[in-house]
Motif scaffolding. Structure first.
Motif, PDB file in Angstrom:
ATOM      1  N   LEU A 241      33.222  21.806   0.437  1.00 14.37           N
ATOM      2  CA  LEU A 241      34.247  20.412   0.338  1.00 14.37           C
ATOM      3  C   LEU A 241      32.926  19.871   0.230  1.00 14.37           C
ATOM      4  CD1 LEU A 241      36.019  18.055   1.204  1.00 14.37           C
ATOM      5  CD2 LEU A 241      35.505  19.136   3.405  1.00 14.37           C
ATOM      6  N   SER A 242      31.213  20.033   0.724  1.00 19.05           N
ATOM      7  CA  SER A 242      30.153  19.436   0.462  1.00 19.05           C
ATOM      8  C   SER A 242      29.872  18.941  -0.668  1.00 19.05           C
ATOM      9  CB  SER A 242      29.041  19.442   0.903  1.00 19.05           C
ATOM     10  OG  SER A 242      29.196  20.838   1.294  1.00 19.05           O
ATOM     11  N   ASN A 243      30.084  20.324  -1.320  1.00 19.88           N
ATOM     12  CA  ASN A 243      29.245  19.895  -3.518  1.00 19.88           C
ATOM     13  C   ASN A 243      30.471  19.218  -3.940  1.00 19.88           C
ATOM     14  OD1 ASN A 243      27.463  22.212  -2.995  1.00 19.88           O
ATOM     15  ND2 ASN A 243      29.197  24.220  -3.019  1.00 19.88           N
ATOM     16  N   LEU A 244      31.501  19.698  -3.466  1.00 17.37           N
ATOM     17  CA  LEU A 244      32.212  18.430  -4.167  1.00 17.37           C
ATOM     18  C   LEU A 244      32.489  16.994  -3.893  1.00 17.37           C
ATOM     19  CD1 LEU A 244      36.154  20.054  -3.391  1.00 17.37           C
ATOM     20  CD2 LEU A 244      35.155  20.149  -5.828  1.00 17.37           C
ATOM     21  N   MET A 245      32.825  16.863  -2.637  1.00 16.72           N
ATOM     22  CA  MET A 245      31.858  14.914  -2.207  1.00 16.72           C
ATOM     23  C   MET A 245      30.340  14.556  -3.277  1.00 16.72           C
ATOM     24  SD  MET A 245      34.106  14.117  -0.518  1.00 16.72           S
ATOM     25  CE  MET A 245      33.802  12.621   0.107  1.00 16.72           C
ATOM     26  N   ALA A 246      29.527  15.748  -3.112  1.00 15.68           N
ATOM     27  CA  ALA A 246      28.273  15.554  -3.954  1.00 15.68           C
ATOM     28  C   ALA A 246      28.533  15.231  -4.975  1.00 15.68           C
ATOM     29  CB  ALA A 246      27.750  16.077  -3.620  1.00 15.68           C
ATOM     30  N   GLU A 247      29.031  15.991  -5.704  1.00 15.96           N
ATOM     31  CA  GLU A 247      29.609  15.546  -7.080  1.00 15.96           C
ATOM     32  C   GLU A 247      30.249  14.033  -7.408  1.00 15.96           C
ATOM     33  OE1 GLU A 247      31.363  19.231  -8.629  1.00 15.96           O
ATOM     34  OE2 GLU A 247      29.591  20.861  -8.335  1.00 15.96           O
ATOM     35  N   LYS A 248      31.809  14.043  -6.328  1.00 18.87           N
ATOM     36  CA  LYS A 248      32.438  13.023  -6.773  1.00 18.87           C
ATOM     37  C   LYS A 248      31.340  12.100  -6.922  1.00 18.87           C
ATOM     38  CE  LYS A 248      36.414  10.376  -4.623  1.00 18.87           C
ATOM     39  NZ  LYS A 248      37.279  10.374  -3.545  1.00 18.87           N
ATOM     40  N   ALA A 249      30.218  11.574  -5.621  1.00 21.22           N
ATOM     41  CA  ALA A 249      29.749  10.477  -5.710  1.00 21.22           C
ATOM     42  C   ALA A 249      28.638  10.274  -6.518  1.00 21.22           C
ATOM     43  CB  ALA A 249      28.546  11.103  -3.943  1.00 21.22           C
ATOM     44  N   GLU A 250      27.970  11.751  -7.099  1.00 20.61           N
ATOM     45  CA  GLU A 250      27.608  11.650  -8.563  1.00 20.61           C
ATOM     46  C   GLU A 250      28.430  11.044  -9.420  1.00 20.61           C
ATOM     47  OE1 GLU A 250      24.900  14.662 -11.652  1.00 20.61           O
ATOM     48  OE2 GLU A 250      25.810  15.386  -9.586  1.00 20.61           O
ATOM     49  N   SER A 251      29.556  11.380  -9.486  1.00 14.08           N
ATOM     50  CA  SER A 251      30.457  11.283 -10.666  1.00 14.08           C
ATOM     51  C   SER A 251      30.734   9.458 -10.506  1.00 14.08           C
ATOM     52  CB  SER A 251      31.745  11.774 -11.087  1.00 14.08           C
ATOM     53  OG  SER A 251      32.160  13.130 -10.712  1.00 14.08           O
TER      54      SER A 251
END
Length: 477
Positions: A241-251
């Motif tokens: 979930l943290s990885n997905l949130m980081a990728e979402k923030a980067e996107s």
């Protein structure tokens, strides 16, 4: 020793007066290498050395002269250094600093006018403390015509210089316009390439964003399925979930960057449009300026042609006056010969000397009266011609003031374009009226001169008729 001609003498007269200064006009070609040691001398025809000059002066050039260009120049020979009146033929010779002859003029002489018919009377006003006084100045007719011819040459040179400046300004405007167009085309091509590159980057970023969104969706679905089956632990899910949130923030950050790039592209596009509009306005202004310069060049060409016609007319008048003077000299010699024959016949007819003396005295009285009347008429015609000449000079001054005023108005044309157009039309109408008046004055002067010549021919014919009658009476007696 002579070398190939690189200098050309212009407007060299056939006759000069020793008591007036002489102007020597010449043109330097592009092949001439001018030096401060160049000089122009007055030589006798047939001289064999450059040391045999009568007088000389240094050959000067205007300020701003550049080597390798053609230019018109002139020098002055002061009256105190000129040769005396004689039948000796002279010529101008241009000598460079190396002692080589660059050009020779045609031959001319220095003669002083003798017959009274070659003199003209001018009025000159002087301001005194109590008022104005008019002085009568008697100068040779040839000198007057020469001064008018010199003025016409100066006016022609000024007109040619203005025409050359207008041509040079037009060429500069054309080159500047072409340079601006080339630069604008280059900038537009560069902006097009940059815009296409930014669009490609935007498209790639959008595709990458879509892929990342698809990947995020796939990972979320996979995590939910795994959670349903209980395959992963709570820690692993938190990590995913943290990885997905980081990728979402980067996107989202990349999306903001892309939006900023899009705004920058829109701003550049607006700037390009504004630059394009400014360039279009500049091209329109330069086109109108080029049209105006072309009209100015045509007007200067017309004035130059008119000046050439006037110069030719003055040259013809000068030649006509010389022919008339030669004819008067010939008639004076014939009258002297006839007078000698008359004295011989009178010596042989001593018996009738009293009667002949009486007849001759009466005829002489009539002749004197005719001469006095003719002198009065000539003075009246001269006065009329002087009045027309003064009016012509006043109109010339008025035309010159109008031309200066027009030049000042042209310098302010960028600030007062609308008002300048209206005043320019009015000035053109005034200038055309003034030129028409000048032409009418010239026509009246020519008519007066023609009538004066006819009257002089008529008077001479009467004198010859009376002398013929006297001879017939003497032969009969």
């Amino acid at each position: 020793m002579d070398k190939p001609s690189t200098v050309v003498f212009r407007n060299v007269g056939q006759l000069y007066f020793p008591q007036t200064r002489v102007e020597c006009h010449y043109s330097l070609t592009s092949d001439h290498r001018w030096s401060s040691g160049d000089w122009i001398g007055i030589f006798e025809m047939g001289c064999s050395s450059v040391k045999q000059y009568y007088t000389y002066t240094w050959a000067v050039v205007p300020n701003g002269y550049t080597e390798g260009t053609s230019i018109n120049c002139y020098v002055l020979f002061q009256a105190s250094y000129l040769p005396r009146s004689s039948a000796v033929q002279y010529q101008f010779i241009y000598v460079d600093s190396m002692g080589e002859v660059c050009a020779r003029s045609r031959s001319f002489t220095f003669r002083a006018p003798k017959p009274l018919e070659e003199l003209e009377t001018l009025k000159e006003e002087q301001d005194e403390e109590d008022g104005e006084e008019e002085l009568l100045i008697v100068i040779p007719r040839a000198q007057l015509l020469q001064s008018q011819l010199d003025e016409c040459f100066k006016k022609q040179a000024n007109t040619q210089q203005a025409l050359d400046e207008a041509k040079e300004e037009t060429e500069n405007e054309k080159s500047n316009s072409n340079t601006a167009m080339v630069e604008w085309e280059r900038e537009r091509e560069a902006m097009k390439e940059e815009l296409s590159e930014l669009r490609d980057n935007l498209r790639l970023n959008c595709e990458m964003l879509k892929k990342m969104e698809g990947k995020h969706t796939f990972q979320a679905d996979h995590a939910s399925r795994c959670l349903g089956h209980g395959e992963y632990s709570q820690e692993h899910l938190t990590y995913e979930l943290s990885n997905l949130m980081a990728e979402k923030a980067e996107s989202q950050h990349r999306i903001k960057d892309l939006e900023e790039d899009i705004n920058i592209l829109n701003d550049r596009k607006k700037e390009e449009n504004s630059d394009l509009e400014r360039l279009k306005e500049r091209v329109k202004k330069m086109s109108s300026q080029m049209k105006h310069d072309e009209e100015t060049r045509k007007c200067l060409q017309v004035e130059n042609q008119a000046a050439l016609v006037e110069v030719r007319g003055l040259q013809e008048r000068l030649e006509t006056s010389e022919h008339a003077a030669e004819g008067l000299r010939r008639e004076l010699r014939e009258l002297g010969t006839r007078q000698g024959h008359t004295h011989t016949e009178l010596h042989q007819a001593r018996l009738q000397v009293a009667q002949l003396t009486l007849l001759l005295s009466e005829e002489n009285l009539v002749l004197r009266e005719d001469r006095a009347n003719w002198a009065l008429e000539r003075e009246a015609y001269k006065h009329a011609a002087e009045t027309d000449s003064n009016r012509f000079q006043e109109l010339s001054c008025e035309v010159q003031r109008k031309e200066e005023w027009l030049q000042e108005e042209r310098m302010e044309r960028e600030k007062l374009e609308v008002k300048l157009g209206q005043e320019r039309d009015c000035n053109r109408v005034l200038l055309s009226d003034t030129k028409q008046e000048l032409q009418d004055l010239k026509a009246s002067v020519r008519t007066a001169q023609k009538e004066r010549e006819e009257l002089q021919v008529d008077k001479q014919a009467r004198v010859h008729t009376r002398l013929h009658r006297h001879l017939i009476l003497i032969c009969k007696i």
